[in-house]
Design an enzyme around this catalytic site. Structure first.
Site, PDB file in Angstrom:
ATOM      1  NE  ARG A   1      16.077   1.041 -76.239  1.00 25.75           N
ATOM      2  CZ  ARG A   1      15.724  -0.251 -76.235  1.00 25.75           C
ATOM      3  NH1 ARG A   1      14.712  -0.648 -76.970  1.00 25.75           N
ATOM      4  NH2 ARG A   1      16.350  -1.137 -75.511  1.00 25.75           N
TER       5      ARG A   1
ATOM      6  CD1 TRP B   1      13.751   5.001 -67.080  1.00 26.56           C
ATOM      7  CD2 TRP B   1      14.437   2.880 -67.052  1.00 26.56           C
ATOM      8  NE1 TRP B   1      12.927   4.313 -66.244  1.00 26.56           N
ATOM      9  CE2 TRP B   1      13.316   3.012 -66.203  1.00 26.56           C
ATOM     10  CE3 TRP B   1      15.017   1.631 -67.190  1.00 26.56           C
ATOM     11  CZ2 TRP B   1      12.775   1.938 -65.493  1.00 26.56           C
ATOM     12  CZ3 TRP B   1      14.492   0.557 -66.488  1.00 26.56           C
ATOM     13  CH2 TRP B   1      13.389   0.717 -65.652  1.00 26.56           C
TER      14      TRP B   1
ATOM     15  CB  CYS C   1      19.716   3.553 -72.012  1.00 30.13           C
ATOM     16  SG  CYS C   1      19.930   3.536 -70.228  1.00 30.13           S
TER      17      CYS C   1
ATOM     18  CD  GLU D   1      -3.843  -2.585 -69.810  1.00 32.82           C
ATOM     19  OE1 GLU D   1      -3.057  -3.208 -69.063  1.00 32.82           O
ATOM     20  OE2 GLU D   1      -3.486  -1.678 -70.576  1.00 32.82           O
TER      21      GLU D   1
ATOM     22  CG  ASN E   1      20.300  -0.393 -73.104  1.00 34.82           C
ATOM     23  OD1 ASN E   1      19.863  -0.232 -71.964  1.00 34.82           O
ATOM     24  ND2 ASN E   1      19.568  -0.840 -74.104  1.00 34.82           N
ATOM     25  N   GLY E   2      22.017  -1.165 -70.120  1.00 37.29           N
ATOM     26  CA  GLY E   2      22.000  -2.394 -69.320  1.00 37.29           C
ATOM     27  C   GLY E   2      22.415  -2.107 -67.891  1.00 37.29           C
TER      28      GLY E   2
ATOM     29  CE  LYS F   1       5.720   0.426 -76.123  1.00 38.79           C
ATOM     30  NZ  LYS F   1       4.307   0.427 -75.688  1.00 38.79           N
TER      31      LYS F   1
ATOM     32  CG  HIS G   1     -14.330 -11.915 -49.981  1.00 34.58           C
ATOM     33  ND1 HIS G   1     -14.849 -12.810 -49.067  1.00 34.58           N
ATOM     34  CD2 HIS G   1     -14.905 -12.224 -51.170  1.00 34.58           C
ATOM     35  CE1 HIS G   1     -15.671 -13.652 -49.676  1.00 34.58           C
ATOM     36  NE2 HIS G   1     -15.731 -13.309 -50.964  1.00 34.58           N
TER      37      HIS G   1
ATOM     38  CE  LYS H   1      -2.290   1.084 -71.249  1.00 32.68           C
ATOM     39  NZ  LYS H   1      -1.506   0.176 -70.490  1.00 32.68           N
TER      40      LYS H   1
ATOM     41  CD  GLU I   1       1.145   2.177 -68.163  1.00 34.46           C
ATOM     42  OE1 GLU I   1       2.375   1.997 -68.210  1.00 34.46           O
ATOM     43  OE2 GLU I   1       0.346   1.479 -68.807  1.00 34.46           O
TER      44      GLU I   1
HETATM   45  C1  AGP Z   1       2.084  -1.155 -70.208  1.00 36.01           C
HETATM   46  O1  AGP Z   1       1.351   0.011 -70.517  1.00 36.01           O
HETATM   47  C2  AGP Z   1       3.447  -0.852 -69.641  1.00 36.01           C
HETATM   48  N1  AGP Z   1       4.168   0.046 -70.450  1.00 36.01           N
HETATM   49  C3  AGP Z   1       4.206  -2.080 -69.217  1.00 36.01           C
HETATM   50  O2  AGP Z   1       3.461  -2.703 -68.202  1.00 36.01           O
HETATM   51  C4  AGP Z   1       4.494  -3.132 -70.316  1.00 36.01           C
HETATM   52  O3  AGP Z   1       3.296  -3.751 -70.711  1.00 36.01           O
HETATM   53  C5  AGP Z   1       5.428  -4.205 -69.719  1.00 36.01           C
HETATM   54  O4  AGP Z   1       6.641  -3.584 -69.366  1.00 36.01           O
HETATM   55  C6  AGP Z   1       5.697  -5.381 -70.654  1.00 36.01           C
HETATM   56  O5  AGP Z   1       6.348  -4.929 -71.814  1.00 36.01           O
HETATM   57  P1  AGP Z   1       6.491  -5.965 -73.057  1.00 36.01           P
HETATM   58  O6  AGP Z   1       5.110  -6.286 -73.524  1.00 36.01           O
HETATM   59  O7  AGP Z   1       7.297  -5.209 -74.065  1.00 36.01           O
HETATM   60  O8  AGP Z   1       7.192  -7.174 -72.549  1.00 36.01           O
END
Ligand code: AGP
Length: 618
Positions: free
Chosen positions: A27, A74, A2, A491, A98-99, A613, A514, A495, A498
């Site tokens: 966040r 969050w 958060c 990757e 936060n946590g 994030k 396979h 993308k 997400e």
């Molecule tokens: C990537 O697009 C995501 N938002 C997520 O996988 C991110 O890369 C992951 O949470 C790691 O975050 P960091 O690089 O801040 O550790």
């Protein structure tokens, strides 16, 4: 994960809090709220959903006080709702958190047995109850917080206020980040500096278990054992305009387009332009550049490298394995941080653990760092946020230099990390005489050409703006790649998942036969990353297998490639480059593809559902 913020000063408190929360919205954004002192009470205003709902509630409201706290959530415990939104108010106490409190069940049972009325489903409210009980017994707010900290297990950064002390905030950090901002006749506390950079660039980074007492514009910091301590005041050079969108529709689009510039940034400090050699500038924990001979001597001892990260940063690490093993012939093991931290890994002597994290706050990655450190491994970090927890706890420190990355879907952090990994691998290779100076020069020249080659690939923006209209109707997406292109396939799939919430899978192209090849039909999009390199021919045969089964092929290849073009529905050419840099060029079209699919579907590109994030909780 958060965003929290607190303010004392002469500005309009609700505006400072709201603007700060807007900067922290990445966040977490499923509910938000503020508690602001007004005459003789703390007024709490909260709203479910995005911050604009809170704004509607705040419009027209006036507050007489100079102090307040705010939060954007969050959800971890309790669904997104107004009741579960922060700040939580119990008795005289208002609090943001936060946590995650891991022993919340036990605390809740004890509170309920004692007659407490719990109104939300959150663990955070329980902290407010505990503090309130202490204040009701006559303790001041600082003492009350000191008393309850030992009762909490987990990760928790909190800011608390009390009606008894209307000019006071107590902030406490343990896990999620927290900074103190020192303005002119005003003081801030926030989850990160972005929330307050518009007001001040003078910040203090709090360490775990430190408590701050803010009284008016004065502050006092206490260490875990309760003694007052002095801490460095850092002057940040993060420009406010870097945080705005600068005319792009989304932060993510801006950040995709920033990649050529920030990739150039990432390599700038590490290349000797005269000799065209890699002169790696690694910082130690005291912010000093480690002398070249010391660094060379230290790293010469390394016999194994573990790369640990999450999400996109993990795929960067997977790519790094190909670089380091190929260029320096050092064994590399790459692992998800969430697995590494619990599998009791064997970390032999003379191992280097490389942790990659854009935010520098990812809980699993930070925990892996600490575990490896306890086992005696030297830690090298690659972070984007200076003085983040991971950056501060590493022994050797490298940086992405990507500027602030706001889009939750990581883009420029990836390509800058890939750039830094190239520099690191070349450095290791030359220092172990696996790469001679001619080879080094060639590699450095290729790196120097990379930003302009990336500019060319950005041109696929308009292609995907159009192609997205038809691609969105397919039932699934398979991304294939071999060698250093395999992490790019992974990757690319991440993308799409997400951003567009569509099912996508990255796969090693050689693994198709396979099993996954059974997936292929004419309703399946198959993205094949097939630049000209040593595994191109093998990848081409995989592509032909897919075509034979009617897959809708999007192929990425090097410059004009009639064969690939004839086999594909869409062929995307990247400039001629080297095997190690092709992946950096190939990932850009995949970023653009996911971006346009999500945008075409009307989804929230910068803040996709369920994501945050930086995942600062397990
Ligand atoms: C990537 O697009 C995501 N938002 C997520 O996988 C991110 O890369 C992951 O949470 C790691 O975050 P960091 O690089 O801040 O550790």
């Amino acid at each position: 994960m958060c965003g929290i913020i607190g303010y004392y000063g002469n500005k309009v408190v609700k505006d400072v809090l709201f603007d700060g929360l807007k900067k922290l919205e990445y966040r977490g954004y499923d509910s938000a709220g503020v508690a602001i002192y007004d005459k003789d009470q703390y007024r709490v205003i909260r709203a479910r959903g995005k911050l604009n709902h809170l704004k509607e509630r705040l419009d027209g409201e006036n507050f007489s006080g100079k102090i307040g706290i705010g939060h954007t959530r969050w959800a971890t415990h309790g669904i997104p709702s107004e009741t579960n939104a922060h700040p939580h108010q119990v008795g005289k106490i208002s609090l943001v958190h936060n946590g995650i409190i891991e022993n919340y069940q036990e605390i809740k049972e004890t509170l309920v047995r004692g007659g407490a009325k719990i109104s939300s489903e959150t663990d955070s409210e329980l902290i407010a109850h505990l503090i309130s009980q202490e204040v009701e017994q006559g303790h001041d707010l600082k003492k009350a917080v000191d008393q309850i900290i030992p009762k909490l297990e987990g990760a928790y950064s909190i800011v608390a206020t009390s009606l008894d002390e209307p000019d006071t905030m107590i902030a406490f950090k343990n896990g999620p980040p927290m900074v103190l901002g020192l303005g002119k006749e005003e003081i801030f506390v926030a989850s990160d500096a972005q929330a307050i950079i518009h007001h001040t660039n003078k910040v203090i980074f709090l360490e775990d278990l430190e408590v701050v007492k803010i009284q008016g514009t004065n502050y006092e910091i206490f260490s875990a054992n309760g003694f007052p301590i002095e801490k460095n005041i850092h002057t940040l050079n993060m420009s406010p305009e870097a945080i705005e969108k600068q005319g792009y529709k989304h932060f993510m689009k801006k950040e995709i387009y920033e990649q050529p510039r920030v990739v150039a940034n990432a390599m700038r400090d590490h290349i000797d332009l005269e000799t065209l050699k890699v002169a790696l500038e690694v910082l130690n924990s005291e912010d000093q550049i480690i002398a070249a001979e010391d660094l060379k001597e230290d790293l010469a001892k390394v016999q194994r490298i573990f790369i640990v990260a999450c999400g996109t940063s993990y795929y960067a690490g997977l790519y790094g394995e190909y670089l380091i093993e190929n260029m320096a012939r050092i064994p590399v093991e790459v692992e998800f941080a969430s697995e590494f931290r619990y599998r009791h890994p064997v970390i032999p002597e003379n191992s280097l653990v490389l942790v990659i994290s854009q935010s520098g706050e990812t809980a699993d990655t930070l925990a892996s760092l600490r575990m490896a450190k306890e086992q005696g491994a030297k830690i090298l970090s690659i972070c984007n946020v200076d003085k983040s927890s991971i950056d501060r706890e590493a022994y050797y420190r490298l940086f992405m230099r990507a500027d602030v990355e706001i889009g939750v879907a990581s883009t420029k952090a990836l390509t800058t990390t890939m750039t830094v990994l190239n520099l690191f691998a070349i450095y290791l290779g030359t220092s172990r005489e696996q790469i001679n100076s001619e080879q080094e020069k060639h590699l450095v020249r290729s790196l120097q050409a990379l930003p302009s080659e990336m500019e060319k690939v950005l041109a696929y923006d308009s292609f995907f703006e159009d192609a997205a209209k038809s691609l969105k109707d397919f039932r699934g997406f398979l991304y294939l790649g071999r060698g250093a292109n395999y992490p790019v396939a992974m990757e690319g799939a991440l993308k799409l998942k997400e951003l567009a919430y569509m099912h996508a899978e990255g796969y090693a192209a050689g693994e198709m036969k396979h099993g996954p090849i059974a997936l292929i039909d004419d309703r399946m999009v198959v993205v094949v990353v097939a630049p000209s390199d040593s595994v191109y021919e093998k990848t081409l045969s995989n592509l032909e297998e897919v075509r034979a089964r009617g897959g809708h092929i999007i192929a990425i290849g090097t410059e004009k490639n009639e064969k690939l073009k004839n086999l594909s529905k869409h062929y995307l050419a990247i400039p001629k480059s080297t095997w190690n840099l092709n992946p950096i060029l190939s990932v850009i079209p995949l970023q653009l593809m996911a971006y346009h699919l999500a945008d075409n579907l009307g989804l929230d590109v910068d803040q996709p559902r369920n994501l945050a994030k930086s995942v600062t909780v397990e």
